[in-house]
Design a protein around this motif. Sequence first.
Motif, PDB file in Angstrom:
ATOM      1  N   UNK A 149       0.846  -1.207   0.000  1.00  0.00           N
ATOM      2  CA  UNK A 149       0.000   0.000   0.000  1.00  0.00           C
ATOM      3  C   UNK A 149       0.876   1.250   0.000  1.00  0.00           C
ATOM      4  N   UNK A 150       1.925   1.251   0.817  1.00  0.00           N
ATOM      5  CA  UNK A 150       2.818   2.408   0.903  1.00  0.00           C
ATOM      6  C   UNK A 150       3.549   2.630  -0.413  1.00  0.00           C
ATOM      7  N   UNK A 210       9.574   9.479  14.322  1.00  0.00           N
ATOM      8  CA  UNK A 210       8.420  10.106  14.949  1.00  0.00           C
ATOM      9  C   UNK A 210       7.645   9.110  15.780  1.00  0.00           C
ATOM     10  N   UNK A 211       6.416   9.467  16.110  1.00  0.00           N
ATOM     11  CA  UNK A 211       5.574   8.662  16.990  1.00  0.00           C
ATOM     12  C   UNK A 211       4.479   7.948  16.201  1.00  0.00           C
ATOM     13  N   UNK A 212       3.685   7.178  16.916  1.00  0.00           N
ATOM     14  CA  UNK A 212       2.550   6.516  16.278  1.00  0.00           C
ATOM     15  C   UNK A 212       1.532   7.530  15.775  1.00  0.00           C
ATOM     16  N   UNK A 213       1.341   8.601  16.519  1.00  0.00           N
ATOM     17  CA  UNK A 213       0.399   9.623  16.060  1.00  0.00           C
ATOM     18  C   UNK A 213       0.911  10.288  14.788  1.00  0.00           C
ATOM     19  N   UNK A 214       2.235  10.447  14.660  1.00  0.00           N
ATOM     20  CA  UNK A 214       2.818  10.979  13.430  1.00  0.00           C
ATOM     21  C   UNK A 214       2.544  10.022  12.264  1.00  0.00           C
ATOM     22  N   UNK A 215       2.686   8.732  12.526  1.00  0.00           N
ATOM     23  CA  UNK A 215       2.429   7.732  11.491  1.00  0.00           C
ATOM     24  C   UNK A 215       0.962   7.754  11.062  1.00  0.00           C
ATOM     25  N   UNK A 216       0.067   7.871  12.022  1.00  0.00           N
ATOM     26  CA  UNK A 216      -1.368   7.915  11.681  1.00  0.00           C
ATOM     27  C   UNK A 216      -1.684   9.134  10.823  1.00  0.00           C
ATOM     28  N   UNK A 221      -4.916   9.204   4.418  1.00  0.00           N
ATOM     29  CA  UNK A 221      -5.607   8.997   3.142  1.00  0.00           C
ATOM     30  C   UNK A 221      -5.731   7.525   2.755  1.00  0.00           C
ATOM     31  N   UNK A 222      -4.928   6.649   3.372  1.00  0.00           N
ATOM     32  CA  UNK A 222      -4.994   5.216   3.042  1.00  0.00           C
ATOM     33  C   UNK A 222      -5.357   4.381   4.266  1.00  0.00           C
ATOM     34  N   UNK A 223      -5.724   5.037   5.353  1.00  0.00           N
ATOM     35  CA  UNK A 223      -5.967   4.348   6.614  1.00  0.00           C
ATOM     36  C   UNK A 223      -6.967   3.204   6.468  1.00  0.00           C
ATOM     37  N   UNK A 224      -8.065   3.446   5.777  1.00  0.00           N
ATOM     38  CA  UNK A 224      -9.122   2.443   5.683  1.00  0.00           C
ATOM     39  C   UNK A 224      -8.695   1.200   4.901  1.00  0.00           C
ATOM     40  N   UNK A 226      -5.690  -0.212   5.221  1.00  0.00           N
ATOM     41  CA  UNK A 226      -4.677  -0.937   5.982  1.00  0.00           C
ATOM     42  C   UNK A 226      -5.282  -2.139   6.694  1.00  0.00           C
ATOM     43  N   UNK A 227      -4.497  -3.205   6.893  1.00  0.00           N
ATOM     44  CA  UNK A 227      -4.981  -4.345   7.672  1.00  0.00           C
ATOM     45  C   UNK A 227      -5.413  -3.904   9.073  1.00  0.00           C
ATOM     46  N   UNK A 228      -6.401  -4.570   9.616  1.00  0.00           N
ATOM     47  CA  UNK A 228      -6.931  -4.215  10.935  1.00  0.00           C
ATOM     48  C   UNK A 228      -5.851  -4.279  12.011  1.00  0.00           C
ATOM     49  N   UNK A 229      -4.977  -5.281  11.922  1.00  0.00           N
ATOM     50  CA  UNK A 229      -3.930  -5.425  12.944  1.00  0.00           C
ATOM     51  C   UNK A 229      -2.976  -4.235  12.925  1.00  0.00           C
ATOM     52  N   UNK A 230      -2.714  -3.698  11.743  1.00  0.00           N
ATOM     53  CA  UNK A 230      -1.826  -2.537  11.620  1.00  0.00           C
ATOM     54  C   UNK A 230      -2.515  -1.302  12.195  1.00  0.00           C
ATOM     55  N   UNK A 231      -3.780  -1.143  11.906  1.00  0.00           N
ATOM     56  CA  UNK A 231      -4.533  -0.036  12.483  1.00  0.00           C
ATOM     57  C   UNK A 231      -4.499  -0.104  14.009  1.00  0.00           C
ATOM     58  N   UNK A 232      -4.669  -1.298  14.540  1.00  0.00           N
ATOM     59  CA  UNK A 232      -4.673  -1.464  15.998  1.00  0.00           C
ATOM     60  C   UNK A 232      -3.311  -1.152  16.597  1.00  0.00           C
ATOM     61  N   UNK A 233      -2.248  -1.656  15.958  1.00  0.00           N
ATOM     62  CA  UNK A 233      -0.897  -1.431  16.470  1.00  0.00           C
ATOM     63  C   UNK A 233      -0.540   0.054  16.480  1.00  0.00           C
ATOM     64  N   UNK A 234      -0.999   0.779  15.476  1.00  0.00           N
ATOM     65  CA  UNK A 234      -0.694   2.202  15.387  1.00  0.00           C
ATOM     66  C   UNK A 234      -1.597   3.061  16.258  1.00  0.00           C
ATOM     67  N   UNK A 235      -2.662   2.463  16.756  1.00  0.00           N
ATOM     68  CA  UNK A 235      -3.625   3.225  17.561  1.00  0.00           C
ATOM     69  C   UNK A 235      -3.361   3.136  19.053  1.00  0.00           C
ATOM     70  N   UNK A 236      -2.520   2.205  19.477  1.00  0.00           N
ATOM     71  CA  UNK A 236      -2.194   2.037  20.893  1.00  0.00           C
ATOM     72  C   UNK A 236      -0.953   2.854  21.209  1.00  0.00           C
ATOM     73  N   UNK A 237      -1.116   3.929  21.952  1.00  0.00           N
ATOM     74  CA  UNK A 237       0.010   4.792  22.290  1.00  0.00           C
ATOM     75  C   UNK A 237       0.904   4.127  23.339  1.00  0.00           C
ATOM     76  N   UNK A 238       2.212   4.272  23.147  1.00  0.00           N
ATOM     77  CA  UNK A 238       3.176   3.736  24.104  1.00  0.00           C
ATOM     78  C   UNK A 238       4.144   4.849  24.492  1.00  0.00           C
ATOM     79  N   UNK A 239       4.803   4.653  25.597  1.00  0.00           N
ATOM     80  CA  UNK A 239       5.776   5.653  26.077  1.00  0.00           C
ATOM     81  C   UNK A 239       7.123   4.985  26.305  1.00  0.00           C
ATOM     82  N   UNK A 240       7.524   4.197  25.315  1.00  0.00           N
ATOM     83  CA  UNK A 240       8.807   3.502  25.437  1.00  0.00           C
ATOM     84  C   UNK A 240       9.950   4.510  25.467  1.00  0.00           C
ATOM     85  N   UNK A 241      10.962   4.269  26.307  1.00  0.00           N
ATOM     86  CA  UNK A 241      12.107   5.192  26.360  1.00  0.00           C
ATOM     87  C   UNK A 241      12.899   5.144  25.059  1.00  0.00           C
TER      88      UNK A 241
END
Length: 408
Positions: A149-150, A210-216, A221-224, A226-241
């Motif tokens: 897709x990318x 960047x961050x997951x929010x940057x990726x989203x 424009x192509x979000x819909x 994307x595979x559901x698992x990818x949408x889920x992975x990018x939607x869960x915010x993390x604070x990894x060092x």
Amino acid sequence: MAHDIPSLRAEALRLFQIALKAADPAAALRRNLPKPLSAPEGRVILIAVGKAACPMLEEALSHVDGPVTALAVTNPENHRDIPGATVLPAGHPVPNENGLTAARAVAKLLHSATASDRVIALISGGGSALLPLPVPGVSLADKAATSKILLGAGFDIVQMNLIRQQLSQLKGGGMNVMAAPASVEAHILSDVVGDDLRAIASGPTASPIGSKSDARAVLKDVWDSLPTSVQSALSVETTAPLPPAAKNQLICSNRMSLEAMQAARPGAQIIDDRLEGNVAEIAPRLARLAQSTLPGDVLLFGGETTVTLTGTGKGGRNQDLALRMAMAQIPGTWVFLSGGTDGRDGPTDAAGGLVDSQSHARMLQSGIDPAALLANNDAYAALKASDDLIITGGTGTNVADVQVLIRA
């Protein structure tokens, strides 16, 4: 002045070969690695990833004095056996099962490192696709689907690698995390415009782009699609060092290749070393520039363009750009070369295209419709018909693309 065309084509190809020579990864590494290379209380761990992995690993091995473990991951075109090392082929530009196996081998080797070991990463372009170790919850198939897709949506390399980093365990400093407590040093050959170390091979030894929010935001424009698992992975915010810092050194780049071409042709001008954007927009700009050139002018460009896929044909960004220049009806006698320094443009065996002021006529004489082929993203067929494909085979290096315009 059609009789000038063969000599102009030969000169353009000569300059392209000089660009490739300047990007020789072994020579660049030789200038930057100490000799002997050792880990006084442990072993040297060499991990080479990318299209230049084999020549870089061979050069590094010749410097080592003492215990060493060596692993390389590269694309099939550049794969070869190296004595004293394990060399694994992996899929490119779309990740495959071989890549997953290779990524797991890299992760296992990194996890085995101790504080006494010296981890040296040898990184070149292509590493993003070659080391697919998805984050939990994302399958290889879903990651491959996302890559397709990318690739088809016209994202530039920094945008693509921002997204890949968020979906991978090895990218965005992942190597540093896995190697701890061992320190990591990296020697990097750049295929990214501007040489952002975070973007080259998705920055396995650098901080995230960047961050997951940057990726989203990039994917809106192509979000819909994307595979559901990818949408889920990018939607869960993390604070990894941030990952532990590595000692990163740039050893080769597109700009260095352009400067080598300029030195080899007195009077040649580097017009743009950050040629980016969609080829549909770049080609008209270059065609207008070509019309304003004077006899004897040699113009050089470097960077990495993009192409939006809407058809079912075969080609790549360099072939597409060359075909558009051939169709631009530029007056006078001229040649234009656009080639990938890795020797592979898109999913083809061509590095790019070398067209001239007679190319369009040759295409029509062969009985094809170049406009129809262009509309179907089939630049390969058009350039093949006019004998304008550049075939080099795998070059063992990758510093993005170069373009040469010569006016008689």
